[in-house]
Design an enzyme around this catalytic site. Structure first.
Site, PDB file in Angstrom:
ATOM      1  N   ASP A  36     -49.424  50.485 -10.054  1.00 44.58           N
ATOM      2  CA  ASP A  36     -50.225  49.282 -10.345  1.00 44.58           C
ATOM      3  C   ASP A  36     -49.686  48.456 -11.509  1.00 44.58           C
ATOM      4  OD1 ASP A  36     -51.933  49.994  -8.349  1.00 44.58           O
ATOM      5  OD2 ASP A  36     -53.258  51.138  -9.669  1.00 44.58           O
ATOM      6  N   HIS A 240     -22.729  43.281 -25.295  1.00 47.34           N
ATOM      7  CA  HIS A 240     -24.151  43.235 -24.949  1.00 47.34           C
ATOM      8  C   HIS A 240     -24.865  44.556 -25.259  1.00 47.34           C
ATOM      9  CE1 HIS A 240     -23.387  39.585 -22.143  1.00 47.34           C
ATOM     10  NE2 HIS A 240     -23.589  39.219 -23.388  1.00 47.34           N
ATOM     11  N   ASP A 257     -28.091  39.955 -32.875  1.00 54.00           N
ATOM     12  CA  ASP A 257     -28.128  38.781 -31.992  1.00 54.00           C
ATOM     13  C   ASP A 257     -29.528  38.785 -31.386  1.00 54.00           C
ATOM     14  OD1 ASP A 257     -27.868  36.847 -30.042  1.00 54.00           O
ATOM     15  OD2 ASP A 257     -25.944  37.590 -29.282  1.00 54.00           O
ATOM     16  N   ASP A 268     -31.255  31.389 -30.036  1.00 54.85           N
ATOM     17  CA  ASP A 268     -30.191  32.384 -29.844  1.00 54.85           C
ATOM     18  C   ASP A 268     -29.341  32.419 -31.112  1.00 54.85           C
ATOM     19  OD1 ASP A 268     -28.254  34.041 -28.855  1.00 54.85           O
ATOM     20  OD2 ASP A 268     -27.445  32.626 -27.385  1.00 54.85           O
ATOM     21  N   HIS A 347     -14.771  36.190 -25.549  1.00 52.29           N
ATOM     22  CA  HIS A 347     -15.777  35.334 -24.898  1.00 52.29           C
ATOM     23  C   HIS A 347     -15.540  33.889 -25.292  1.00 52.29           C
ATOM     24  CE1 HIS A 347     -17.962  35.084 -28.734  1.00 52.29           C
ATOM     25  NE2 HIS A 347     -17.884  36.401 -28.829  1.00 52.29           N
ATOM     26  N   HIS A 358     -28.810  31.293 -21.494  1.00 51.98           N
ATOM     27  CA  HIS A 358     -27.585  30.680 -20.970  1.00 51.98           C
ATOM     28  C   HIS A 358     -28.086  29.594 -20.032  1.00 51.98           C
ATOM     29  CE1 HIS A 358     -24.979  34.477 -21.810  1.00 51.98           C
ATOM     30  NE2 HIS A 358     -25.471  33.925 -22.891  1.00 51.98           N
ATOM     31  N   GLU A 381     -20.649  30.150 -31.266  1.00 53.06           N
ATOM     32  CA  GLU A 381     -20.702  31.569 -31.613  1.00 53.06           C
ATOM     33  C   GLU A 381     -19.369  32.294 -31.511  1.00 53.06           C
ATOM     34  OE1 GLU A 381     -22.693  33.984 -28.587  1.00 53.06           O
ATOM     35  OE2 GLU A 381     -23.335  32.154 -27.587  1.00 53.06           O
ATOM     36  N   ARG A 403     -19.892  38.471 -35.249  1.00 52.65           N
ATOM     37  CA  ARG A 403     -20.167  37.206 -34.546  1.00 52.65           C
ATOM     38  C   ARG A 403     -21.122  36.395 -35.418  1.00 52.65           C
ATOM     39  NH1 ARG A 403     -21.275  39.077 -29.985  1.00 52.65           N
ATOM     40  NH2 ARG A 403     -23.555  39.183 -29.947  1.00 52.65           N
ATOM     41  N   GLU A 405     -23.539  32.999 -34.903  1.00 54.17           N
ATOM     42  CA  GLU A 405     -24.006  32.098 -33.837  1.00 54.17           C
ATOM     43  C   GLU A 405     -25.131  31.194 -34.326  1.00 54.17           C
ATOM     44  OE1 GLU A 405     -25.922  34.133 -30.508  1.00 54.17           O
ATOM     45  OE2 GLU A 405     -25.476  32.428 -29.216  1.00 54.17           O
TER      46      GLU A 405
HETATM   47  N1  GLY Z   1     -27.499  36.356 -26.809  1.00 53.21           N
HETATM   48  C1  GLY Z   1     -26.626  36.052 -25.758  1.00 53.21           C
HETATM   49  C2  GLY Z   1     -25.552  35.161 -26.172  1.00 53.21           C
HETATM   50  O1  GLY Z   1     -25.320  35.016 -27.362  1.00 53.21           O
HETATM   51  O2  GLY Z   1     -24.946  34.501 -25.391  1.00 53.21           O
HETATM   52 MN    MN Z   2     -25.401  32.816 -27.240  1.00 49.91          MN
HETATM   53 MN    MN Z   3     -26.686  35.328 -28.918  1.00 47.45          MN
END
Ligand code: GLY
Ligand code: MN
Ligand code: MN
Length: 436
Positions: A36, A240, A257, A268, A347, A358, A381, A403, A405
């Site tokens: 449930d 991740h 993050d 973010d 990335h 995103h 970032e 990182r 960001e």
């Molecule tokens: N938190 C996901 C990214 O930085 O793209």
């Molecule tokens: Mn991001």
């Molecule tokens: Mn991020």
């Protein structure tokens, strides 16, 4: 968000669809976790963007120029027992009342009513391929109309991906949207500051995660925009990482993050700082390099500049810095051409940000990188991740992941950093942590 904002969006969508055509969009479905219990429900961003309606089992239909009303909402009928067990739901009255649909029908009657709405329309705009069951249903409705062609009705001749027009709309944020994104960014920024102040060796990563979520919720933002990454030491090299289960150690960096969601709009933010409050010398060198790369990239965020320039700027600074520090060997130009930086920076510089972390929107137009325009929101970032087993670099660099960001709004004359309230220079971070 005010209902008038959703109405404005529907009007704009109707103009883009054009008379003689129709658009159809379904809500998210509720997913069972066990028996449930359901997973927390989050409305589909496209659906919410146009309707402001956050219930499951709903379908929105847009028919520009329809005499009996252009906006039709199918939803669950009001059920007193359901209301007692599961809480309020709008019902047909709420759909036409609060949510301002021109017409509302029970979702259970969809198969009887939809073919009639599709009759004599030329194009059907819908999220093609997103939900195979819906794709089948639509084809069944169209087949049903075709079978009646002798009575003079015409079946639609063209199926068009709704995303093309809708996601272009979502890419440009209105004043109302920017207000929500600012709030999400401010609350998330405060949470990052708290995390820096509370951080100490011996705590577990999940205890820092708890502080972040606690702050979001205390400020009324009850959902995270994505699972928080709280990564001590070399866990930061897992892009991740969300296990958040290890103990924090002096001498390590901590990468966080995390961002909250405010009425379906995301923040973010990433910051990386020393668990002890003091950077070691190798950490300082790599951190300053990532910060310089971020500054160079941020300088490229202004109207008329291709999206790609920010990435190129970060690659240039990082590659040059990696050579200066001895992590890469060779000529900077050649190393960039051969993409040697990718072993440490794998990335891209960032992504659109909005209702989805995103977010939607094309990055290229006619296969060329899109020029930035006021109203777009994006992240910047850059990062460096030196694997623990990287034999080609001196031991002192290994296991460091960094990182930084921020979220940027493109303005008429440059940009506005929505997340500027979290310290990011070495001295600002050390001062803040020393004072805590
Ligand atoms: N938190 C996901 C990214 O930085 O793209
Ligand atoms: Mn991001
Ligand atoms: Mn991020």
């Amino acid at each position: 968000m005010k209902q008038s904002e959703f109405k404005k969006r529907r009007k704009s969508l109707m103009e883009r669809i054009g008379a003689g055509n129709i658009a159809i969009l379904g809500s998210s479905t509720a997913k069972v976790r066990n028996r449930d219990v359901h997973y927390p429900y989050r409305q589909d961003s496209d659906f919410y963007y146009l309707t402001g309606f956050s219930e499951t089992d709903a379908l929105a239909v847009f028919i520009p120029g329809r005499e009996k009303g252009e906006y039709i909402l199918f939803c669950r009928e009001f059920d007193a027992t359901k209301a007692l067990w599961e809480g309020a739901h709008a019902g047909l009255e709420g759909a036409t009342g609060h949510f301002q649909a021109d017409d509302a029908f029970p979702i259970d009657d969809m198969d009887e009513i939809l073919p009639g709405l599709l009759e004599n329309k030329s194009k059907v705009f819908y999220p093609m391929g997103r939900d195979p069951e819906f794709d089948h249903r639509l084809l069944d409705w169209i087949t049903h109309i075709r079978s009646q062609s002798r009575s003079g009705v015409m079946a639609p001749g063209e199926l068009v991906a709704l995303e093309h027009i809708l996601h272009e709309m979502r890419l440009f944020k209105s004043k109302e949207e920017i207000k929500l994104m600012r709030l999400a960014a401010e609350v998330s920024a405060q949470a990052h500051v708290k995390a820096m102040q509370l951080c100490k060796a011996g705590l577990y990563e999940y205890q820092i995660e708890a502080e972040l979520v606690h702050h979001f919720m205390q400020q009324g933002l009850r959902n995270v925009a994505y699972p928080s990454i709280v990564a001590g030491g070399s866990n930061a090299c897992v892009l991740h990482y969300t296990q958040n289960s290890d103990k924090l150690k002096n001498g390590d960096l901590l990468l966080i993050d995390a961002g909250a969601e405010c009425d379906h709009y995301a923040a973010d933010i990433t910051r990386t700082f020393p668990v002890s409050g003091r950077f070691t010398e190798p950490q300082k060198k790599l951190y300053q390099l990532v910060l310089d790369a971020q500054t160079a990239a941020i300088n490229e965020v202004k109207p008329g500049v291709p999206w790609h320039n920010a990435h190129d700027a970060s690659v240039e600074v990082l590659t040059k810095g990696l050579v200066d520090l001895g992590l890469l060997e060779g000529k900077v130009k050649t190393l960039i051409k051969k993409e040697k930086f990718k072993q440490f920076y794998m990335h891209r510089i960032g992504h659109w940000l909005g209702m989805d972390v995103h977010d939607v929107g094309d990055y290229k137009v006619d296969q060329k990188w899109r020029l930035l325009e006021p109203g777009m929101v994006l992240t910047i970032e850059p990062g460096l991740y030196i694997p623990t087993d990287c034999q080609t670099v001196d031991e002192k660099w290994r296991g460091i992941g960094i990182r930084i960001e921020d979220d940027l709004l493109v303005t008429e004359d440059g940009h506005d950093i929505l997340t500027k309230d979290v310290p990011k220079t070495i001295s600002e971070i050390e001062t803040l942590m020393r004072a805590a």
